[in-house]
Design a protein around this motif. Sequence first.
Motif, short mmCIF file in Angstrom:
data_model
loop_
_atom_site.label_atom_id
_atom_site.label_comp_id
_atom_site.label_asym_id
_atom_site.label_seq_id
_atom_site.Cartn_x
_atom_site.Cartn_y
_atom_site.Cartn_z
N ILE A 109 44.41 -10.15 -24.21
CA ILE A 109 44.75 -11.29 -23.37
C ILE A 109 46.25 -11.25 -23.04
O ILE A 109 46.71 -11.86 -22.06
CB ILE A 109 44.39 -12.61 -24.07
N VAL A 110 47.01 -10.52 -23.84
CA VAL A 110 48.44 -10.37 -23.59
C VAL A 110 48.70 -9.80 -22.19
O VAL A 110 49.69 -10.17 -21.54
CB VAL A 110 49.07 -9.45 -24.66
N ILE A 111 47.82 -8.93 -21.69
CA ILE A 111 48.04 -8.26 -20.41
C ILE A 111 48.11 -9.27 -19.25
O ILE A 111 49.13 -9.32 -18.54
CB ILE A 111 46.96 -7.19 -20.16
N PRO A 112 47.07 -10.08 -19.00
CA PRO A 112 47.19 -11.04 -17.88
C PRO A 112 48.24 -12.11 -18.14
O PRO A 112 48.88 -12.60 -17.19
CB PRO A 112 45.79 -11.65 -17.79
N ALA A 113 48.45 -12.49 -19.42
CA ALA A 113 49.49 -13.48 -19.72
C ALA A 113 50.87 -12.95 -19.37
O ALA A 113 51.71 -13.66 -18.80
CB ALA A 113 49.43 -13.87 -21.20
N ALA A 114 51.11 -11.67 -19.68
CA ALA A 114 52.40 -11.04 -19.35
C ALA A 114 52.57 -10.95 -17.84
O ALA A 114 53.67 -11.17 -17.31
CB ALA A 114 52.48 -9.66 -19.99
N LEU A 115 51.49 -10.63 -17.13
CA LEU A 115 51.55 -10.56 -15.67
C LEU A 115 51.98 -11.90 -15.08
O LEU A 115 52.82 -11.95 -14.17
CB LEU A 115 50.20 -10.15 -15.10
N LEU A 116 51.41 -12.96 -15.58
CA LEU A 116 51.74 -14.29 -15.08
C LEU A 116 53.21 -14.62 -15.35
O LEU A 116 53.92 -15.13 -14.47
CB LEU A 116 50.83 -15.33 -15.74
N LEU A 117 53.68 -14.31 -16.55
CA LEU A 117 55.07 -14.57 -16.91
C LEU A 117 56.03 -13.76 -16.03
O LEU A 117 57.01 -14.31 -15.51
CB LEU A 117 55.29 -14.23 -18.38
N PHE A 118 55.74 -12.48 -15.84
CA PHE A 118 56.65 -11.63 -15.08
C PHE A 118 56.67 -11.99 -13.59
O PHE A 118 57.66 -11.78 -12.91
CB PHE A 118 56.29 -10.15 -15.27
N ASN A 119 55.56 -12.54 -13.09
CA ASN A 119 55.56 -13.02 -11.70
C ASN A 119 56.53 -14.18 -11.53
O ASN A 119 57.25 -14.26 -10.53
CB ASN A 119 54.15 -13.44 -11.29
N VAL A 120 56.56 -15.07 -12.51
CA VAL A 120 57.49 -16.20 -12.46
C VAL A 120 58.94 -15.69 -12.51
O VAL A 120 59.80 -16.13 -11.73
CB VAL A 120 57.22 -17.17 -13.62
N LEU A 121 59.21 -14.75 -13.42
CA LEU A 121 60.55 -14.19 -13.54
C LEU A 121 60.96 -13.45 -12.27
O LEU A 121 62.12 -13.52 -11.83
CB LEU A 121 60.62 -13.25 -14.75
N LEU A 122 60.01 -12.73 -11.67
CA LEU A 122 60.31 -11.98 -10.45
C LEU A 122 60.67 -12.93 -9.32
O LEU A 122 61.62 -12.67 -8.56
CB LEU A 122 59.09 -11.13 -10.06
N PHE A 123 59.93 -14.02 -9.18
CA PHE A 123 60.22 -14.98 -8.12
C PHE A 123 61.64 -15.52 -8.27
O PHE A 123 62.39 -15.61 -7.29
CB PHE A 123 59.20 -16.13 -8.15
#
Length: 415
Positions: A387-401
């Motif tokens: 579950i770490v994989i999609p959770a990390a994706l969501l976090l990094f999208n916020v940081l990228l924005f």
Amino acid sequence: MAALLLIVIYIAFISLGLPDSLFGVAWPLMHVDLGMSLGFASVFTVIVGCCTAAFSFVAGPIIRKAGTNRVTAISVIMTAVALFGIGASPNIVWVIAFAILMGAGAGAVDTGLNDFVSKHYKSRHMSWLHCFWGVGVTASPLIMAVFLDNGTWRGGYRSVSYIQFSLGAIMVLSLPLWKRVIAQVAARGDTAADEAADEATNEADEEATDEAAEETATPHLEKKKRFNVLKERGVLFAALSLALYCGMEYLVGVWGASYLVGRDALSPATAARYVSMYYGGIMMGRFITGLFTIKFSNKTLIRGGIICAAVGSALLLQPLAVLNLPAMMMIGLGFAPIFPCTIDSTKDRFNREYSADIIGFQMGFAYVGAFAIQLGAGYLATQTTFIVIPAALLLFNVLLFADVELVNKMTAKTN
């Protein structure tokens, strides 16, 4: 003749995409055959990434000295040899050795072709160029899936290497074409090309003229350009945005299949097809992005892409297996405009004179950051839960924005 050169450049990007998605979809079966742990995938990709990054950092001087045409031809052949070697490797040591060769081949040509298109083509051509990368990166998991159905991964690597050798032959045969186009432009001057830059032929001629100029650059100029890259306001944060994006792209590519196999008990072949649809989303999205650049700015397309990818990441986080495929495709569609639009913005955000070196620096930084991100997230996933994989994706999208908006603010005066 110059239009034919444009086709060659697109073909080169198909070859660049072919190797990128093979390892991630093969690894669920590959690690068993080689006697390695599932988590070793992160270590492997970091080794390859460091080699690719190293060549990206020094790509500017290499391209000016050898020319994009020679660098492209040599790089495609190097990756073909590497792919064949990986498929024939008896153990992980040989796999790593050939993967390093593949990484070296990808680093310089990626920077060179991106720089050409950024400086001499409209934004839509940058997106379409990366759409052709999507063709390669979408096709290779489908090829691998055929062999995974039969319980082997080696045939997939060998088959893709044969395709790569064929594309390498095209690159070698095109070397005289580059020379002829350069000679034509040098003979008549580039004024006509400047006045009709939106025509494919003249755009390609412009590229050839620029290459001829780059090949005559002096070593002193090379050193000066390399020294001045970090003085550009916002370069580090622009490089960070690419690192965050590439980290997410590689996270899905390397760990997407393992996530689907581990959480939802999909077969490796089915998971490979799902990952192929993710890359298909990137490919389709980049074609659409090329059309949208006529109406929308790079900033708007990047923002929209990040939001779309974040929604897809949230869907992938849900426990419903039926959402996996639409989530993977939505993430791919969201990722589509981010990389090409960011690269295309380089010439507007920063000093155009240093574009090759700035792009090389950004891509080198991106490779290092990307592999660090997927190493950390991948290790955490294998030690805890996927579950770490999609959770990390969501976090990094916020940081990228947040990072993208910071770069927009820092470079506002130069845009």
